[in-house]
Design an enzyme around this catalytic site. Structure first.
Site, PDB file in Angstrom:
ATOM      1  CD  GLN A  11       8.163  -6.048  -6.351  1.00  0.00           C
ATOM      2  OE1 GLN A  11       7.910  -6.710  -5.095  1.00  0.00           O
ATOM      3  NE2 GLN A  11       9.233  -6.616  -7.077  1.00  0.00           N
ATOM      4  NE  ARG A  41      10.503  -5.010  -2.547  1.00  0.00           N
ATOM      5  CZ  ARG A  41       9.349  -5.871  -2.156  1.00  0.00           C
ATOM      6  NH1 ARG A  41       8.703  -6.837  -2.486  1.00  0.00           N
ATOM      7  NH2 ARG A  41       9.364  -5.119  -0.323  1.00  0.00           N
ATOM      8  CB  CYS A  66       5.233  -7.933  -7.626  1.00  0.00           C
ATOM      9  SG  CYS A  66       3.621  -8.264  -7.354  1.00  0.00           S
ATOM     10  NE  ARG A  78       3.081  -6.224   2.461  1.00  0.00           N
ATOM     11  CZ  ARG A  78       3.965  -6.853   1.473  1.00  0.00           C
ATOM     12  NH1 ARG A  78       3.248  -8.130   1.892  1.00  0.00           N
ATOM     13  NH2 ARG A  78       4.830  -6.458   0.840  1.00  0.00           N
ATOM     14  CG  ASP A  99      -0.142  -7.687  -8.327  1.00  0.00           C
ATOM     15  OD1 ASP A  99       0.679  -9.114  -8.171  1.00  0.00           O
ATOM     16  OD2 ASP A  99      -0.253  -7.091  -7.461  1.00  0.00           O
ATOM     17  CG  HIS A 131       4.320  -3.057  -3.318  1.00  0.00           C
ATOM     18  ND1 HIS A 131       4.785  -2.904  -1.967  1.00  0.00           N
ATOM     19  CD2 HIS A 131       4.769  -4.373  -3.467  1.00  0.00           C
ATOM     20  CE1 HIS A 131       5.431  -3.983  -2.241  1.00  0.00           C
ATOM     21  NE2 HIS A 131       5.253  -5.345  -2.435  1.00  0.00           N
TER      22      HIS A 131
HETATM   23  N1  NVA Z   1      -1.367  -6.687  -5.987  1.00  0.00           N
HETATM   24  C1  NVA Z   1      -0.934  -7.526  -4.929  1.00  0.00           C
HETATM   25  C2  NVA Z   1       0.623  -7.459  -4.426  1.00  0.00           C
HETATM   26  C3  NVA Z   1       1.722  -8.619  -3.591  1.00  0.00           C
HETATM   27  C4  NVA Z   1       3.083  -8.235  -2.928  1.00  0.00           C
HETATM   28  C5  NVA Z   1      -1.168  -7.328  -2.987  1.00  0.00           C
HETATM   29  O1  NVA Z   1      -1.374  -6.722  -2.703  1.00  0.00           O
HETATM   30  O2  NVA Z   1      -1.790  -8.531  -2.209  1.00  0.00           O
HETATM   31  N1   CP Z   2       6.198  -8.844  -4.149  1.00  0.00           N
HETATM   32  C1   CP Z   2       5.845  -8.501  -2.761  1.00  0.00           C
HETATM   33  O1   CP Z   2       6.095  -7.722  -2.052  1.00  0.00           O
HETATM   34  O2   CP Z   2       6.077 -10.041  -1.857  1.00  0.00           O
HETATM   35  P1   CP Z   2       5.718 -10.521  -0.321  1.00  0.00           P
HETATM   36  O3   CP Z   2       4.253 -10.102  -0.722  1.00  0.00           O
HETATM   37  O4   CP Z   2       5.771 -12.067  -0.266  1.00  0.00           O
HETATM   38  O5   CP Z   2       6.618  -9.641   0.733  1.00  0.00           O
END
Ligand code: NVA
Ligand code: CP
Length: 310
Positions: A134, A287, A259, A104, A219, A131
């Protein structure tokens, strides 16, 4: 043999994604019935988190344990990555010790650089641009509640962010119409948009986006790394909240996905995410199952395809 990676949804073709989704359903049943399914005994997953996470970390770690393997958590704070060791060197070293790596990170390019030097599969656990894990969970949840997505309309309401980009890829692969409602200046990735022009339409009015939609999703307005833009984004996205009134303009049997984490009162009203049309808890649970199926696919499919016959 070069390893298979999962950096974007398009790294697997439609048949492979269908296979992973079917297997995710099987693994969900086995898990719910308490049937052991240790297909990855002895395998080790490395998880590099440069951003926070609840779902991604826990689902990958629990998933590996349930499959009989192990997972190691790494962050820049407590590894040499945070002290400037090049991604390429880290990739070469980690992939001699691990069987699969999940990352990540911020720049999507970091994942691509890591993957280019990795001897083992690399999974995108979220980048600024994509992502894909997801999306597996989202599609599984929709299929469980409403069946296939082909020919349906999906409405994305809000920021043209990493999730929105992955939805654009999904629209091309799973053959649904995606209406993206976002304010000017917050459009999704133009290259992906161009690649999916037949399936994706950008509109400015959320009411236009949700008309006839079987799935409405959104989101956060400020993603990780954009915390300082929160106030500016709250102003820009006023009018883009998914409310009960907006859901009433979608198809009668529309479901709501997010998500997570969610901000009630910002991108979604509390009575939508906590309401009858919301399937976000199944989505979040998936997930676990979808990523277990993905791990099996990446680690076993190439070497023993017969193990994975559906
Ligand atoms: N768009 C959000 C998704 C979190 C799972 C982010 O990147 O923070
Ligand atoms: N939706 C998602 O990826 O959640 P987290 O940021 O908690 O991993």
């Amino acid at each position: 043999m070069r390893p298979r990676h999962f950096l974007t949804l398009n790294d697997l073709d439609r048949n492979e994604l269908d296979f992973v989704l079917r297997r995710a359903g099987e693994l969900k049943r086995l898990q719910h019935q308490g049937v052991p399914h240790e297909s990855l005994r002895g395998k080790v997953l490395g998880m590099v988190f440069e951003k926070s996470s609840t779902r991604t970390r826990v689902s990958f770690e629990a998933g590996m344990a349930q499959l009989g393997g192990n997972a190691i958590f790494l962050s820049p704070r407590d590894s040499q990555l945070g002290r400037g060791e090049p991604v390429e060197d880290t990739a070469r070293v980690l992939s001699r010790m691990l069987d699969v790596v999940m990352i990540r990170t911020f720049a999507h390019e970091t994942l691509e650089r890591f993957a280019a030097y990795s001897q083992v599969p690399v999974i995108n656990g979220l980048s600024d641009d994509h992502h894909p894990c997801q999306l597996l969970a989202d599609i599984q949840a929709f299929q469980e509640h409403r069946g296939g997505l082909a020919g349906r309309t999906v409405a994305w309401v809000g920021d043209g962010n990493n999730m929105c980009n992955s939805y654009m890829e999904a629209a091309g692969i799973f053959d649904f119409q995606l209406n993206v409602a976002c304010p000017e200046g917050f459009d999704p990735d133009q290259t992906l948009l161009q690649a999916n022009t037949e399936r994706v339409r950008i509109v400015r009015d959320p009411r236009e986006a949700v008309a006839g939609a079987s799935l409405v999703t959104t989101d956060v307005w400020a993603s990780m790394g954009q915390e300082e833009e929160q106030a500016e984004r709250e102003r820009a996205f006023a009018g883009y909240q998914v409310t009960r009134e907006l859901m009433n303009l979608a198809a009668d049997d529309a479901v709501f996905l997010h998500c997570l984490p969610a901000h009630r009162g910002e991108e979604v009203a509390a009575d939508v995410i906590d309401g009858e049309q919301s399937i976000v808890w199944d989505q979040a649970e998936n997930r676990l199952h979808a990523q277990k199926a993905l791990l099996e696919f990446l680690l076993l499919a190439e070497t023993s395809p017969r193990t994975l016959q559906a």
